[in-house]
Design an enzyme around this catalytic site. Structure first.
Site, PDB file in Angstrom:
ATOM      1  N   LYS A  43      -9.629   4.903  -0.006  1.00 20.76           N
ATOM      2  CA  LYS A  43      -8.767   4.066  -0.856  1.00 20.76           C
ATOM      3  C   LYS A  43      -9.495   3.858  -2.171  1.00 20.76           C
ATOM      4  O   LYS A  43     -10.660   3.438  -2.197  1.00 20.76           O
ATOM      5  CB  LYS A  43      -8.455   2.723  -0.210  1.00 20.76           C
ATOM      6  N   LEU A  91     -12.608   4.925   4.762  1.00 21.09           N
ATOM      7  CA  LEU A  91     -11.897   4.353   5.911  1.00 21.09           C
ATOM      8  C   LEU A  91     -11.638   5.390   6.997  1.00 21.09           C
ATOM      9  O   LEU A  91     -11.562   6.600   6.722  1.00 21.09           O
ATOM     10  CB  LEU A  91     -10.537   3.818   5.438  1.00 21.09           C
ATOM     11  N   ASP A 139      -3.370 -11.905   7.523  1.00 20.49           N
ATOM     12  CA  ASP A 139      -2.333 -11.121   6.846  1.00 20.49           C
ATOM     13  C   ASP A 139      -1.768 -10.054   7.778  1.00 20.49           C
ATOM     14  O   ASP A 139      -1.582  -8.909   7.369  1.00 20.49           O
ATOM     15  CB  ASP A 139      -2.945 -10.478   5.586  1.00 20.49           C
ATOM     16  N   ASP A 157      -6.719  -3.360   6.493  1.00 18.58           N
ATOM     17  CA  ASP A 157      -6.668  -4.244   5.331  1.00 18.58           C
ATOM     18  C   ASP A 157      -7.065  -5.681   5.624  1.00 18.58           C
ATOM     19  O   ASP A 157      -6.225  -6.567   5.789  1.00 18.58           O
ATOM     20  CB  ASP A 157      -5.287  -4.215   4.683  1.00 18.58           C
TER      21      ASP A 157
HETATM   22  O1  LIG Z   1      -2.368   5.118   2.834  1.00 15.73           O
HETATM   23  C1  LIG Z   1      -1.438   4.501   3.309  1.00 15.73           C
HETATM   24  O2  LIG Z   1      -0.604   3.815   2.688  1.00 15.73           O
HETATM   25  C2  LIG Z   1      -1.328   4.555   4.762  1.00 15.73           C
HETATM   26  N1  LIG Z   1      -2.301   5.378   5.449  1.00 15.73           N
HETATM   27  N2  LIG Z   1      -1.893   6.442   6.141  1.00 15.73           N
HETATM   28  C3  LIG Z   1      -2.895   6.909   6.884  1.00 15.73           C
HETATM   29  C4  LIG Z   1      -4.012   6.096   6.646  1.00 15.73           C
HETATM   30  N3  LIG Z   1      -5.260   6.119   7.167  1.00 15.73           N
HETATM   31  C5  LIG Z   1      -6.123   5.190   6.739  1.00 15.73           C
HETATM   32  N4  LIG Z   1      -5.830   4.241   5.792  1.00 15.73           N
HETATM   33  C6  LIG Z   1      -4.590   4.222   5.260  1.00 15.73           C
HETATM   34  N5  LIG Z   1      -4.319   3.309   4.277  1.00 15.73           N
HETATM   35  C7  LIG Z   1      -5.306   2.357   3.824  1.00 15.73           C
HETATM   36  C8  LIG Z   1      -5.386   1.181   4.805  1.00 15.73           C
HETATM   37  C9  LIG Z   1      -6.379   0.162   4.334  1.00 15.73           C
HETATM   38  C10 LIG Z   1      -7.481  -0.265   5.006  1.00 15.73           C
HETATM   39  N6  LIG Z   1      -8.199  -1.219   4.387  1.00 15.73           N
HETATM   40  C11 LIG Z   1      -7.696  -1.566   3.216  1.00 15.73           C
HETATM   41  N7  LIG Z   1      -8.288  -2.546   2.429  1.00 15.73           N
HETATM   42  C12 LIG Z   1      -7.808  -2.895   1.202  1.00 15.73           C
HETATM   43  O3  LIG Z   1      -6.860  -2.334   0.692  1.00 15.73           O
HETATM   44  N8  LIG Z   1      -8.502  -3.910   0.631  1.00 15.73           N
HETATM   45  C13 LIG Z   1      -8.210  -4.478  -0.605  1.00 15.73           C
HETATM   46  C14 LIG Z   1      -7.456  -3.845  -1.573  1.00 15.73           C
HETATM   47  C15 LIG Z   1      -7.237  -4.512  -2.785  1.00 15.73           C
HETATM   48  C16 LIG Z   1      -7.746  -5.765  -3.006  1.00 15.73           C
HETATM   49  C17 LIG Z   1      -8.482  -6.361  -1.999  1.00 15.73           C
HETATM   50 CL1  LIG Z   1      -9.112  -7.947  -2.233  1.00 15.73          CL
HETATM   51  C18 LIG Z   1      -8.721  -5.741  -0.814  1.00 15.73           C
HETATM   52  S1  LIG Z   1      -6.296  -0.686   2.849  1.00 15.73           S
HETATM   53  C19 LIG Z   1      -3.627   5.148   5.701  1.00 15.73           C
END
Ligand SMILES: O=C(O)Cn1ncc2ncnc(NCCc3cnc(NC(=O)Nc4cccc(Cl)c4)s3)c21
Length: 274
Positions: A43, A91, A139, A157
């Site tokens: 990400k 991730l 969340d 997340d």
């Molecule tokens: O990509 C897709 O839409 C779906 N997808 N499909 C497959 C797949 N395999 C793994 N991960 C995916 N997506 C990411 C999931 C996350 C995990 N942890 C996160 N943390 C975060 O965003 N933190 C964050 C961001 C912005 C501000 C702040 Cl304060 C905190 S996002 C996947």
């Protein structure tokens, strides 16, 4: 050789593949670590957006919390790195993508009882683990639930997670649907906020939409605070019993997570092949 999570990663360590999805703060890509050929999701977050939204403390807290969590139903964060403009989260890749999309593809856009009970049991198991580490997610909603191999549930997340108890100061953004009365009223709250979310999701998995959904923010707000939960006729008595016992407005009256796992409806249907 297993790279410890303290290793200094850079973009050069990875071949970047297709985009997996677009989030509010950045894009997620499929990627492969070059030496081990291990497939991950990366990400990419833009530092200026993180600073503008004043969520850099949340991101730091997420990275800290995630580096200590190990559970089959929690999406791993293997590490992170940054350059001058971006932060990269390394991730676990969830091949099934967002649970949300799978639900929308089902007939009537909802799961049958065996699938719903299996997902609820996995979600509950992961939250028992989180709470044993004094971590509340805060969340839990379909967008933050992904699917691993074999449609196994993965909580993702932890951007909103904190150590219990907490009095949230950051303003809630996005949907209210999954938040309990004590959080939307800005009161101090503890890990029982996650139990409420299990109740909301249990309803949504079986009905196809969350119980307090309304046309606008204010209507949703008042539903969460006082509306009785209403069930369509297709929802079984066992499922209704479970959901009513979880969606109690007083946090101490909510069915504890261990009792959710032991509930007869969950036991009956999470064993059945779905
Ligand atoms: O990509 C897709 O839409 C779906 N997808 N499909 C497959 C797949 N395999 C793994 N991960 C995916 N997506 C990411 C999931 C996350 C995990 N942890 C996160 N943390 C975060 O965003 N933190 C964050 C961001 C912005 C501000 C702040 Cl304060 C905190 S996002 C996947």
């Amino acid at each position: 050789a297993s790279q410890s999570s303290s290793k200094r990663w850079t973009l050069e360590n990875f071949d970047i593949g297709r985009g997996l999805g677009k989030g509010k703060f950045g894009q997620v890509y499929l990627a492969r670590e070059k030496s081990s050929r291990f497939v991950v999701a990366i990400k990419v977050l833009f530092k200026n957006q993180i600073k503008e939204a004043k969520v850099d403390h949340q991101l730091r807290r997420e990275i800290e919390i995630q580096s200590h969590l190990r559970h089959p139903n929690i999406l791993r964060m293997f590490g992170y790195f940054h350059d001058d403009a971006r932060v990269y989260l390394i991730l676990e890749y969830a091949p099934g993508g967002e649970l949300y999309r799978l639900m929308k593809k089902q007939p009537n856009q909802r799961f049958d009882e065996p699938m719903a009970a299996k997902l609820i049991a996995q979600l509950t198991d992961a939250l028992i683990y989180c709470h044993s580490k004094n971590v509340i997610h805060r969340d839990i909603k379909p967008e933050n639930l992904l699917l691993g191999a074999g449609n196994s549930l993965k909580i993702a997340d932890f951007g909103w997670s904190v150590h219990a108890p907490s009095s949230r100061r950051d303003t809630v953004c996005g949907t209210l649907d999954y938040l309990p009365p004590e959080m939307i009223a800005g009161q101090t709250h503890d890990e029982k906020v996650d139990i409420w979310s299990v109740g909301i999701l249990s309803y949504e998995f079986l009905v196809g939409k969350p119980p307090f959904e309304a046309k606008d923010y204010d209507a949703t707000y008042s539903n969460i605070l006082q509306a009785p939960v209403r069930f369509p006729s297709h929802v079984s008595d066992g499922a209704k019993d479970l959901i009513i016992k979880i969606l109690q407005r007083k946090p101490n009256r909510r069915l504890p997570l261990a009792d959710i796992l032991a509930h007869e409806w969950v036991v009956k249907f999470s064993k059945e092949a779905s």
